[in-house]
Design a protein around this motif. Sequence first.
Motif, mmCIF file in Angstrom:
data_model
loop_
_atom_site.group_PDB
_atom_site.id
_atom_site.type_symbol
_atom_site.label_atom_id
_atom_site.label_comp_id
_atom_site.label_asym_id
_atom_site.label_seq_id
_atom_site.Cartn_x
_atom_site.Cartn_y
_atom_site.Cartn_z
ATOM 1 N N ILE A 184 12.304 -6.919 7.727
ATOM 2 C CA ILE A 184 11.738 -7.804 6.267
ATOM 3 C C ILE A 184 10.607 -7.411 5.890
ATOM 4 C CG2 ILE A 184 11.441 -10.020 5.414
ATOM 5 C CD1 ILE A 184 13.920 -10.929 7.381
ATOM 6 N N LEU A 185 9.641 -7.545 6.815
ATOM 7 C CA LEU A 185 8.215 -7.219 6.438
ATOM 8 C C LEU A 185 8.140 -5.808 6.028
ATOM 9 C CD1 LEU A 185 6.611 -8.718 9.706
ATOM 10 C CD2 LEU A 185 6.368 -9.421 7.395
ATOM 11 N N ASN A 186 8.718 -4.903 6.523
ATOM 12 C CA ASN A 186 8.749 -3.484 6.140
ATOM 13 C C ASN A 186 9.315 -3.265 4.656
ATOM 14 O OD1 ASN A 186 7.622 -2.269 8.450
ATOM 15 N ND2 ASN A 186 9.487 -1.492 9.200
ATOM 16 N N GLU A 187 10.420 -3.897 4.460
ATOM 17 C CA GLU A 187 10.912 -4.164 2.982
ATOM 18 C C GLU A 187 10.181 -4.603 1.959
ATOM 19 O OE1 GLU A 187 15.029 -5.034 2.641
ATOM 20 O OE2 GLU A 187 15.659 -3.882 4.362
ATOM 21 N N LEU A 188 9.372 -5.715 2.430
ATOM 22 C CA LEU A 188 8.552 -6.482 1.605
ATOM 23 C C LEU A 188 7.232 -5.501 0.955
ATOM 24 C CD1 LEU A 188 8.331 -10.191 3.079
ATOM 25 C CD2 LEU A 188 9.215 -9.634 0.907
ATOM 26 N N TYR A 189 6.850 -4.814 2.230
ATOM 27 C CA TYR A 189 5.665 -4.029 2.082
ATOM 28 C C TYR A 189 6.178 -2.839 0.965
ATOM 29 C CZ TYR A 189 1.502 -0.964 3.470
ATOM 30 O OH TYR A 189 0.428 -0.248 3.284
ATOM 31 N N GLN A 190 7.292 -2.096 1.109
ATOM 32 C CA GLN A 190 7.830 -1.205 0.302
ATOM 33 C C GLN A 190 7.820 -1.447 -0.953
ATOM 34 O OE1 GLN A 190 11.401 -0.014 2.258
ATOM 35 N NE2 GLN A 190 10.357 0.808 4.100
ATOM 36 N N THR A 191 8.085 -2.847 -1.238
ATOM 37 C CA THR A 191 8.175 -3.190 -2.871
ATOM 38 C C THR A 191 6.886 -3.551 -3.336
ATOM 39 O OG1 THR A 191 8.635 -5.396 -2.164
ATOM 40 C CG2 THR A 191 10.464 -4.000 -2.442
ATOM 41 N N GLY A 192 5.669 -3.152 -2.544
ATOM 42 C CA GLY A 192 4.203 -3.532 -2.922
ATOM 43 C C GLY A 192 3.896 -4.751 -2.750
ATOM 44 N N ARG A 193 4.369 -5.681 -1.863
ATOM 45 C CA ARG A 193 3.842 -6.748 -1.385
ATOM 46 C C ARG A 193 2.495 -6.518 -0.336
ATOM 47 N NH1 ARG A 193 5.129 -9.371 -5.847
ATOM 48 N NH2 ARG A 193 7.229 -10.298 -5.800
ATOM 49 N N ARG A 194 1.329 -6.936 -0.547
ATOM 50 C CA ARG A 194 0.248 -6.592 0.381
ATOM 51 C C ARG A 194 -0.405 -8.025 0.718
ATOM 52 N NH1 ARG A 194 2.749 -2.837 0.128
ATOM 53 N NH2 ARG A 194 2.079 -0.673 -0.296
ATOM 54 N N HIS A 195 0.040 -9.117 0.530
ATOM 55 C CA HIS A 195 -0.470 -10.381 0.957
ATOM 56 C C HIS A 195 0.805 -11.183 1.363
ATOM 57 C CE1 HIS A 195 -4.424 -9.229 -0.874
ATOM 58 N NE2 HIS A 195 -3.680 -8.656 -1.827
ATOM 59 N N ILE A 196 0.984 -11.045 2.812
ATOM 60 C CA ILE A 196 2.487 -11.849 2.996
ATOM 61 C C ILE A 196 1.987 -12.781 4.029
ATOM 62 C CG2 ILE A 196 4.643 -11.339 4.244
ATOM 63 C CD1 ILE A 196 4.627 -8.380 3.535
ATOM 64 N N GLY A 197 2.577 -14.081 3.560
ATOM 65 C CA GLY A 197 2.207 -15.135 4.741
ATOM 66 C C GLY A 197 3.506 -15.482 5.640
ATOM 67 N N PHE A 198 3.197 -16.276 6.407
ATOM 68 C CA PHE A 198 4.279 -16.702 7.658
ATOM 69 C C PHE A 198 4.337 -18.084 7.596
ATOM 70 C CE2 PHE A 198 5.761 -17.719 11.631
ATOM 71 C CZ PHE A 198 7.214 -17.084 11.757
#
Length: 337
Positions: A165-179
């Motif tokens: 999931i984190l990799n897919e979010l990153y691949q779509t350009g997300r760079r500020h991911i919270g948990f």
Amino acid sequence: MVTIKQIALETDVSSSTVSRVLNNDLTLSVSYETRKRIIDTAQKLNYTKKHKKNNSKKLVHIAVLTVFSEIREASDAYWRQIYLSIEQNAQDQNIIVDEVIRINQGINIADFAIYDAIIILGDMTPKAVKQLQKINERIVLVDAKTRYENIDSVNPELRMMTTRILNELYQTGRRHIGFIGGDNDLLELDGSSTLAVEDVRSEIYRNWAEEHQMIPHFYTGPWHAETGMQGAISLLREEHNIDALLVASDPLAIGAINALKSERLEPGIDIDVVSFDNVELSSYLVPALTTVDLNPAALGKTALEQAYELANDARDWTVWATIPGNLKYRDTFKNKK
């Protein structure tokens, strides 16, 4: 056809006790009056034993011990679905499962000696697990954060899915991911808690953020919607540019989505949200929630199968089973490959 459960309801005793009385289990410690009441009720209802094709099969009695209260279970369908799967699959086999035993209601550890196996739902301290193991060695742990060399376990696959999931979010350009996650308390047999263990999804998130040279932003609390709401607000205050949230359960995600909307942020457009559980409500939210189906039915079924094997001495090795999940893409994150 009259069932053991019907007789149990009529006599106000457990299904296990009814079964053992009707099968002439003389080792059962029960009063003469109770034994007579069960037999008289069975005769009154014209109960007849089922004759199985394979009469050599042993009737197995399994206890299900849970660390969760009814209140927690009511707000967390994941654990309820696991127990229901155990109960439903037991009906199709030569297995008797009593009503779920809850630690918060008080237990007598010696009572577990009479069962052929024990299934434990949730996290207990190593001390508590070892105490139970001294009473009954045939134990299966379900979704427990600690793995033991000589105890069976069944767990959802979380490590690879969280990384995916984190990799897919990153691949779509997300760079500020919270948990946003929940606190995992380890319970003693008396229901008290002095220890806690980090959720594997939180651990993976922190390590992943470090590998990608990103600042981790995470918030944890009790496993209910209010934590999700407070977590989303807190993370947005900490980092205004957060563009995605990884949330450890659907109830938390529902709270987070409400908070995002109150901040005029549209999940799936302004900020992606991905969760775990796939409760029925998740597909009816607006927007519909992208979430991981952890397959609780398979977790329950597998735990029961392992307990049955242990009860019948079918093997002399430990089994650690991992059940893969399925990511359900919906409106809050649509990265379909």
